[in-house]
Design a protein around this motif. Sequence first.
Motif, PDB file in Angstrom:
ATOM      1  N   MET A  19      -0.303   7.870   8.527  1.00  0.00           N
ATOM      2  CA  MET A  19      -0.274   9.238   8.022  1.00  0.00           C
ATOM      3  C   MET A  19       0.844  10.049   8.673  1.00  0.00           C
ATOM      4  SD  MET A  19      -4.368   9.986   7.987  1.00  0.00           S
ATOM      5  CE  MET A  19      -5.413   9.430   6.638  1.00  0.00           C
ATOM      6  N   LEU A  20       1.253   9.626   9.873  1.00  0.00           N
ATOM      7  CA  LEU A  20       2.300  10.342  10.592  1.00  0.00           C
ATOM      8  C   LEU A  20       3.667  10.064   9.996  1.00  0.00           C
ATOM      9  CD1 LEU A  20       2.515  12.158  13.133  1.00  0.00           C
ATOM     10  CD2 LEU A  20       2.981  10.093  14.444  1.00  0.00           C
ATOM     11  N   ARG A  21       3.858   8.862   9.455  1.00  0.00           N
ATOM     12  CA  ARG A  21       5.142   8.503   8.870  1.00  0.00           C
ATOM     13  C   ARG A  21       5.391   9.287   7.595  1.00  0.00           C
ATOM     14  NH1 ARG A  21       3.826   3.128   7.292  1.00  0.00           N
ATOM     15  NH2 ARG A  21       5.835   3.135   6.241  1.00  0.00           N
ATOM     16  N   ARG A  22       6.632   9.735   7.449  1.00  0.00           N
ATOM     17  CA  ARG A  22       6.946  10.532   6.268  1.00  0.00           C
ATOM     18  C   ARG A  22       6.883   9.703   4.997  1.00  0.00           C
ATOM     19  NH1 ARG A  22      12.502  13.900   4.919  1.00  0.00           N
ATOM     20  NH2 ARG A  22      11.869  14.548   2.837  1.00  0.00           N
ATOM     21  N   ASP A  23       7.286   8.412   5.093  1.00  0.00           N
ATOM     22  CA  ASP A  23       7.268   7.569   3.902  1.00  0.00           C
ATOM     23  C   ASP A  23       5.984   6.763   3.795  1.00  0.00           C
ATOM     24  OD1 ASP A  23       7.773   6.034   6.080  1.00  0.00           O
ATOM     25  OD2 ASP A  23       9.225   4.724   5.122  1.00  0.00           O
ATOM     26  N   GLY A  24       4.956   7.144   4.581  1.00  0.00           N
ATOM     27  CA  GLY A  24       3.656   6.487   4.494  1.00  0.00           C
ATOM     28  C   GLY A  24       2.710   7.278   3.620  1.00  0.00           C
ATOM     29  N   GLY A  25       1.518   7.500   4.081  1.00  0.00           N
ATOM     30  CA  GLY A  25       0.574   8.298   3.317  1.00  0.00           C
ATOM     31  C   GLY A  25      -0.669   7.552   2.929  1.00  0.00           C
ATOM     32  N   HIS A  26      -0.631   6.211   3.000  1.00  0.00           N
ATOM     33  CA  HIS A  26      -1.831   5.471   2.649  1.00  0.00           C
ATOM     34  C   HIS A  26      -2.688   5.253   3.886  1.00  0.00           C
ATOM     35  CE1 HIS A  26       0.486   2.011   4.243  1.00  0.00           C
ATOM     36  NE2 HIS A  26      -0.712   1.540   4.536  1.00  0.00           N
TER      37      HIS A  26
ATOM     38  N   PHE B 261      -4.847  13.226  -7.516  1.00  0.00           N
ATOM     39  CA  PHE B 261      -5.168  14.645  -7.408  1.00  0.00           C
ATOM     40  C   PHE B 261      -4.010  15.475  -6.867  1.00  0.00           C
ATOM     41  CE2 PHE B 261      -9.688  13.006  -6.650  1.00  0.00           C
ATOM     42  CZ  PHE B 261      -9.967  13.025  -8.000  1.00  0.00           C
ATOM     43  N   ALA B 262      -3.209  14.869  -5.996  1.00  0.00           N
ATOM     44  CA  ALA B 262      -2.131  15.634  -5.357  1.00  0.00           C
ATOM     45  C   ALA B 262      -1.135  14.664  -4.760  1.00  0.00           C
ATOM     46  CB  ALA B 262      -2.688  16.556  -4.269  1.00  0.00           C
ATOM     47  N   PRO B 263       0.112  15.086  -4.575  1.00  0.00           N
ATOM     48  CA  PRO B 263       1.106  14.197  -3.971  1.00  0.00           C
ATOM     49  C   PRO B 263       0.805  13.957  -2.499  1.00  0.00           C
ATOM     50  CG  PRO B 263       2.011  16.408  -4.225  1.00  0.00           C
ATOM     51  CD  PRO B 263       0.675  16.407  -4.912  1.00  0.00           C
ATOM     52  N   GLY B 264       1.011  12.719  -2.055  1.00  0.00           N
ATOM     53  CA  GLY B 264       0.883  12.427  -0.633  1.00  0.00           C
ATOM     54  C   GLY B 264      -0.500  12.044  -0.182  1.00  0.00           C
ATOM     55  N   TYR B 265      -1.447  11.867  -1.101  1.00  0.00           N
ATOM     56  CA  TYR B 265      -2.805  11.534  -0.699  1.00  0.00           C
ATOM     57  C   TYR B 265      -3.250  10.256  -1.392  1.00  0.00           C
ATOM     58  CZ  TYR B 265      -2.783  16.360   0.870  1.00  0.00           C
ATOM     59  OH  TYR B 265      -2.463  17.527   1.494  1.00  0.00           O
ATOM     60  N   SER B 266      -3.610   9.252  -0.617  1.00  0.00           N
ATOM     61  CA  SER B 266      -4.112   7.991  -1.167  1.00  0.00           C
ATOM     62  C   SER B 266      -5.058   7.373  -0.164  1.00  0.00           C
ATOM     63  CB  SER B 266      -2.960   7.030  -1.464  1.00  0.00           C
ATOM     64  OG  SER B 266      -3.450   5.774  -1.862  1.00  0.00           O
ATOM     65  N   THR B 267      -6.283   7.123  -0.588  1.00  0.00           N
ATOM     66  CA  THR B 267      -7.271   6.532   0.308  1.00  0.00           C
ATOM     67  C   THR B 267      -7.604   5.101  -0.074  1.00  0.00           C
ATOM     68  OG1 THR B 267      -9.031   7.508  -1.044  1.00  0.00           O
ATOM     69  CG2 THR B 267      -8.353   8.715   0.927  1.00  0.00           C
ATOM     70  N   SER B 268      -6.797   4.493  -0.921  1.00  0.00           N
ATOM     71  CA  SER B 268      -7.046   3.100  -1.283  1.00  0.00           C
ATOM     72  C   SER B 268      -6.652   2.192  -0.126  1.00  0.00           C
ATOM     73  CB  SER B 268      -6.255   2.720  -2.535  1.00  0.00           C
ATOM     74  OG  SER B 268      -6.365   1.338  -2.789  1.00  0.00           O
ATOM     75  N   THR B 269      -7.558   1.305   0.260  1.00  0.00           N
ATOM     76  CA  THR B 269      -7.275   0.355   1.336  1.00  0.00           C
ATOM     77  C   THR B 269      -7.039  -1.044   0.793  1.00  0.00           C
ATOM     78  OG1 THR B 269      -9.636  -0.090   1.631  1.00  0.00           O
ATOM     79  CG2 THR B 269      -8.675   1.687   2.945  1.00  0.00           C
TER      80      THR B 269
ATOM     81  N   LEU C 239       0.834  -1.206   0.000  1.00  0.00           N
ATOM     82  CA  LEU C 239       0.000   0.000   0.000  1.00  0.00           C
ATOM     83  C   LEU C 239       0.866   1.254   0.000  1.00  0.00           C
ATOM     84  CD1 LEU C 239      -2.860  -1.012   2.473  1.00  0.00           C
ATOM     85  CD2 LEU C 239      -2.979  -0.861  -0.014  1.00  0.00           C
ATOM     86  N   ASP C 240       2.001   1.198   0.708  1.00  0.00           N
ATOM     87  CA  ASP C 240       2.949   2.318   0.668  1.00  0.00           C
ATOM     88  C   ASP C 240       3.472   2.523  -0.752  1.00  0.00           C
ATOM     89  OD1 ASP C 240       2.852   3.210   3.240  1.00  0.00           O
ATOM     90  OD2 ASP C 240       4.572   2.053   3.940  1.00  0.00           O
ATOM     91  N   PHE C 241       3.794   1.427  -1.420  1.00  0.00           N
ATOM     92  CA  PHE C 241       4.298   1.519  -2.789  1.00  0.00           C
ATOM     93  C   PHE C 241       3.241   2.143  -3.700  1.00  0.00           C
ATOM     94  CE2 PHE C 241       4.936  -0.135  -7.060  1.00  0.00           C
ATOM     95  CZ  PHE C 241       6.276   0.143  -7.273  1.00  0.00           C
ATOM     96  N   GLN C 242       2.006   1.713  -3.566  1.00  0.00           N
ATOM     97  CA  GLN C 242       0.927   2.298  -4.365  1.00  0.00           C
ATOM     98  C   GLN C 242       0.829   3.800  -4.136  1.00  0.00           C
ATOM     99  OE1 GLN C 242      -2.165  -1.499  -4.649  1.00  0.00           O
ATOM    100  NE2 GLN C 242      -2.734   0.291  -3.518  1.00  0.00           N
TER     101      GLN C 242
END
Length: 768
Positions: A708-715, A468-476, A344-347
Amino acid sequence: MSRCYRLLNAESRSMSAGTSPETRTPLTTSSAVNGGSAVPLVPTNTVTTATGLTVRTRIDPVLTVDDVVRQLCINLKIKEPPGNFALRDETDELVTNDNLRRKIKTKVNLKLVNAPSREARETAEKLRLRDDATTLKMTLFTLQKYIREEQFAQAFINSAGLSDLIDVIFGAHGNTLAYALTAMQNLMELDYGWATLDDAFIFQVVQILSSPQSLINVCRPATAILKKLVEADPMSAPGTQLAASSSRSPPTLPAGSVYRYGFSVVFEQMRKGHGFLETVISRLGSADTAMAQHSMMLINSLLAHASDTRWEEFIAELEKLNVRKAVVRLMSSHTIEDLTSCILDFQANFIRVTYRKKTTLVDTEADASHATAVKAIWASSKLTESVDESGQVMKWRLLGFDSEDIEHEFNEGVGVLGLECLRKFIEMDPDFSKIIQEQLSRPPARRCPVAKASNDIVEMLSEHWAIFAPGYSTSTTFQPFFLDFYKVHSLATHFFIRMWGESGAAYGDFTRVAALVRSQAKVALRSENVRPWHEVEHDFRECEYRSVRERQMKELEQDDDLLSKIPVRNLRAKLYKESFEFVRQQRIQCLMQGAWFVNALPQNSTGSRDSTRRPNRPWRFMRLDPGLKYLHYVDSAMKFAVRSGLEDLPDRIEVAAISEIATGTCAAPPHVLRDQNDLPPTFPPCSLADQIAPDQSRWADWTDGLNMLRRDGGHVSSKETAGFVQALTEIGLKIKLLDLSGEMVEIPSGLVAGPPPSNTDFFFSELM
């Protein structure tokens, strides 16, 4: 021989009636040893010395560790200074003032051993001498355990142990090298002491990883070391987050800061290592799940921290090595939940990559790769320039663009992503020139604008996957079709051309056909985490115009045509970003408020779960500090009212040390939770915590909040969080549209910019 002691502090030593202060003693011996008639004392702890002597002691919990060690040395008649000794438990965990009380209450067996500083100096000396291979291996085995302790690490560094450890890494192999690299990996969990690592060391680690013959237990710590170096860039240094948000220039760091590396430093050495990335990507298919996970984490870290100057080169190399295909295979083959978070991080990272390509302008003069791609597209068409009725040169309009300004055609919305998609479309279809010739054989009004359709498909797919923008992904869930973006684009573009012909469309029908393709894409790409690829191909290649049109008409009866207009879609994208950030802040606030969890039982090495044990303190309260750097916590036998702040939470976990948030990897202790369906978030690969949330809501708050807190996360991992973002987006969109629809304002499908001003003699008026 066994003795029993009672260790007391000065304030709590018991006195019998008539006993003077001078006759107080810190030591009470049981009758089992003295032969006297005193009532035997129940032993609390057993302490074993280095000579094998075992004593039973009752330790006052208000004593400090130094007091306990000092009294043990006195009573055991040890002549060396007490500062040379320390206490450890059976697992070799160092006894500190923070955990002493807990170990006393749980009657842990203790050992009187060398103090960490003394052990560190002796270890550094052994590394320096390297008497024989067996001694060296045992020394490194011990070092990898103790180096995590701050007292040991400081003394080891002060004893020049780091340079000796580096020398071992340059010359060792096999298990000896594995222990040395693990020791270095554990040392690098500290935020000091390894700022002297140079390019030669980084290149050595790269070479170790580049070798296909390297053992798995060697590759794991080597991968983790490179990942840590990538993340140790100046912009990640503590206290620089606010500066980074307002300026991209690196902050000034104090001398000795370990935040002096980063992507560029590591990538420079990676380029020297022959086949480095190829080997790392190949390990994604490793039968060893931990190896695949470490490789995935390193790739994610590189993607998240790639510098602007090296970004295009790095991404091009990844694409050349088919990293997306490797991850898609991993989606279908992995069986361990630990890999889910990595994928999911890779996505999420590749959504950032795709967004960046989409927003990067095509510049054929400044970028040679752009010029090469444009030339390749024209060469593949096998066309020659012509002149239209007005005498203007026709070149790019022959391919279906609206104008001859090729850069403007891409930069209006799809950027480099559109350029790459059109080129890939041509590469996948050797009959591209025949398609163009067929369209040119028709009357101008009936020609399908293939190039324009390609760009529209890029926009449509970007909307479908919420790019839509960098750093945003709501795919589970997994999105294998997204990772095959170019292939999906090619299928959809061919479908557009076919629908154009089957519907007898004319130039003015472009929007209608585009809507038809948009409808079909929703059907073809549905449930992509479970649908096989051949069904996607069937939906695009075999469905007839009539059936697609009938379904679309039914959809139009239920949907509002207003929502499909480009300005409304752009508004939704803007609201989506705002909604994601709002939910992110809410999740982090939940972490700062704190919550109770159950201390779970992790899976053992065989994959089974030991549900027969129950922790002495099954409950844990966790809270994120205001600086977002530590998770503070306390373990307890039962829940209690935790005060605000951090005073009640003596222990902590560094957020920067959390590399993964995995779920479903541990079990609840017996008779603690009634609901056995509660979901446990954990933090692998070396688990920092195994916790079970009492309900689904708290599980979503913390699992997604930490991601979301992790810098290399986001999913995000939960459908709850993804649903909140989508719901807020749709509600916000409807509220915005009420202002327009209530006034009966006509929203155009697109906006056409007028001609530029003829001079600069103008200004923008402020409307009041």
